[in-house]
Motif scaffolding. Structure first.
Motif, short mmCIF file in Angstrom:
data_model
loop_
_atom_site.label_atom_id
_atom_site.label_comp_id
_atom_site.label_asym_id
_atom_site.label_seq_id
_atom_site.Cartn_x
_atom_site.Cartn_y
_atom_site.Cartn_z
N ALA A 91 25.98 -4.72 -5.50
CA ALA A 91 25.86 -3.53 -4.66
C ALA A 91 24.43 -3.02 -4.65
N ALA A 92 23.80 -3.00 -5.82
CA ALA A 92 22.40 -2.54 -5.90
C ALA A 92 21.48 -3.50 -5.15
N ALA A 93 21.75 -4.79 -5.23
CA ALA A 93 20.94 -5.78 -4.51
C ALA A 93 21.04 -5.59 -3.01
N ARG A 94 22.25 -5.34 -2.53
CA ARG A 94 22.46 -5.10 -1.09
C ARG A 94 21.69 -3.86 -0.64
N GLU A 95 21.79 -2.80 -1.40
CA GLU A 95 21.08 -1.57 -1.05
C GLU A 95 19.57 -1.74 -1.16
N LEU A 96 19.13 -2.49 -2.16
CA LEU A 96 17.69 -2.73 -2.33
C LEU A 96 17.15 -3.51 -1.14
N ARG A 97 17.90 -4.52 -0.68
CA ARG A 97 17.49 -5.28 0.49
C ARG A 97 17.30 -4.38 1.70
N GLN A 98 18.24 -3.46 1.91
CA GLN A 98 18.15 -2.54 3.03
C GLN A 98 16.98 -1.57 2.85
N ALA A 99 16.81 -1.06 1.65
CA ALA A 99 15.71 -0.13 1.38
C ALA A 99 14.36 -0.79 1.60
N MET A 100 14.23 -2.04 1.16
CA MET A 100 12.95 -2.73 1.32
C MET A 100 12.67 -3.04 2.79
N ALA A 101 13.70 -3.25 3.59
CA ALA A 101 13.49 -3.45 5.03
C ALA A 101 12.91 -2.18 5.64
N VAL A 102 13.41 -1.03 5.21
CA VAL A 102 12.87 0.25 5.69
C VAL A 102 11.44 0.43 5.20
N VAL A 103 11.21 0.13 3.93
CA VAL A 103 9.88 0.30 3.34
C VAL A 103 8.86 -0.59 4.07
N ARG A 104 9.24 -1.84 4.32
CA ARG A 104 8.31 -2.75 5.02
C ARG A 104 7.99 -2.24 6.41
N GLY A 105 8.97 -1.60 7.05
CA GLY A 105 8.73 -1.01 8.37
C GLY A 105 7.79 0.18 8.33
N ALA B 142 13.11 5.21 -3.81
CA ALA B 142 14.51 4.76 -3.82
C ALA B 142 14.60 3.27 -4.11
N ALA B 143 13.68 2.49 -3.55
CA ALA B 143 13.67 1.05 -3.80
C ALA B 143 13.44 0.76 -5.28
N LEU B 144 12.51 1.49 -5.89
CA LEU B 144 12.28 1.29 -7.33
C LEU B 144 13.50 1.67 -8.16
N ARG B 145 14.17 2.73 -7.78
CA ARG B 145 15.37 3.16 -8.50
C ARG B 145 16.47 2.11 -8.38
N SER C 193 6.39 8.39 -1.17
CA SER C 193 7.35 7.83 -0.22
C SER C 193 8.73 7.81 -0.86
N ALA C 194 9.64 8.55 -0.27
CA ALA C 194 11.01 8.58 -0.80
C ALA C 194 11.67 7.22 -0.70
N ALA C 195 11.39 6.49 0.37
CA ALA C 195 11.98 5.16 0.53
C ALA C 195 11.48 4.21 -0.56
N ALA C 196 10.19 4.29 -0.87
CA ALA C 196 9.63 3.44 -1.93
C ALA C 196 10.21 3.83 -3.29
N GLY D 283 0.80 -1.22 0.00
CA GLY D 283 0.00 0.00 0.00
C GLY D 283 0.83 1.26 0.00
N LEU D 284 2.05 1.19 -0.52
CA LEU D 284 2.93 2.36 -0.56
C LEU D 284 3.04 2.89 -1.98
N ASN D 285 2.86 4.19 -2.10
CA ASN D 285 2.93 4.86 -3.39
C ASN D 285 4.32 5.50 -3.52
N PRO D 286 5.11 5.11 -4.51
CA PRO D 286 6.45 5.70 -4.66
C PRO D 286 6.42 7.22 -4.87
N ALA D 287 5.31 7.74 -5.35
CA ALA D 287 5.22 9.18 -5.54
C ALA D 287 5.08 9.91 -4.20
#
Length: 97
Positions: free
Chosen positions: A59-73, A40-43, A35-38, A29-33
């Protein structure tokens, strides 16, 4: 290549990682428009899909994993019943009958 030459531009592509990330963001239920975290995850997902060098992809996979942890929170918890909720609902229904 001289110092003033720009490196060749890499073509950005939206592949499977981008699609999967967008689908998960929608499920959360997160709109990337909004949510900056969402966003960033798409980018980062696009970076993974576009990476040529395996190190860039890792490197992108590692950062995406971290970004998605923030997004899920950030996502509001979705109401999903579990086995205990089902048993409680049945017990309440029996008591009312």
């Amino acid at each position: 290549m001289t110092v003033t030459d720009d490196p060749p531009k890499r073509r950005r592509r939206r592949g499977d990682v981008h699609k999967a990330t967008a689908a998960e963001l929608e499920d959360l239920g997160l709109n990337p428009a909004r949510s900056a975290a969402a966003a960033a995850a798409l980018r980062l997902a696009t970076e993974m899909d576009s990476a040529i060098d395996p190190r860039e992809s890792a490197a992108a996979a590692r950062e995406l994993r971290q970004a998605m942890a923030v997004v899920r929170g950030l996502a509001t918890p979705q109401e999903e019943g579990d086995v205990v909720d089902d048993l409680t609902a049945r017990r309440d229904a029996r008591r009312q009958a």
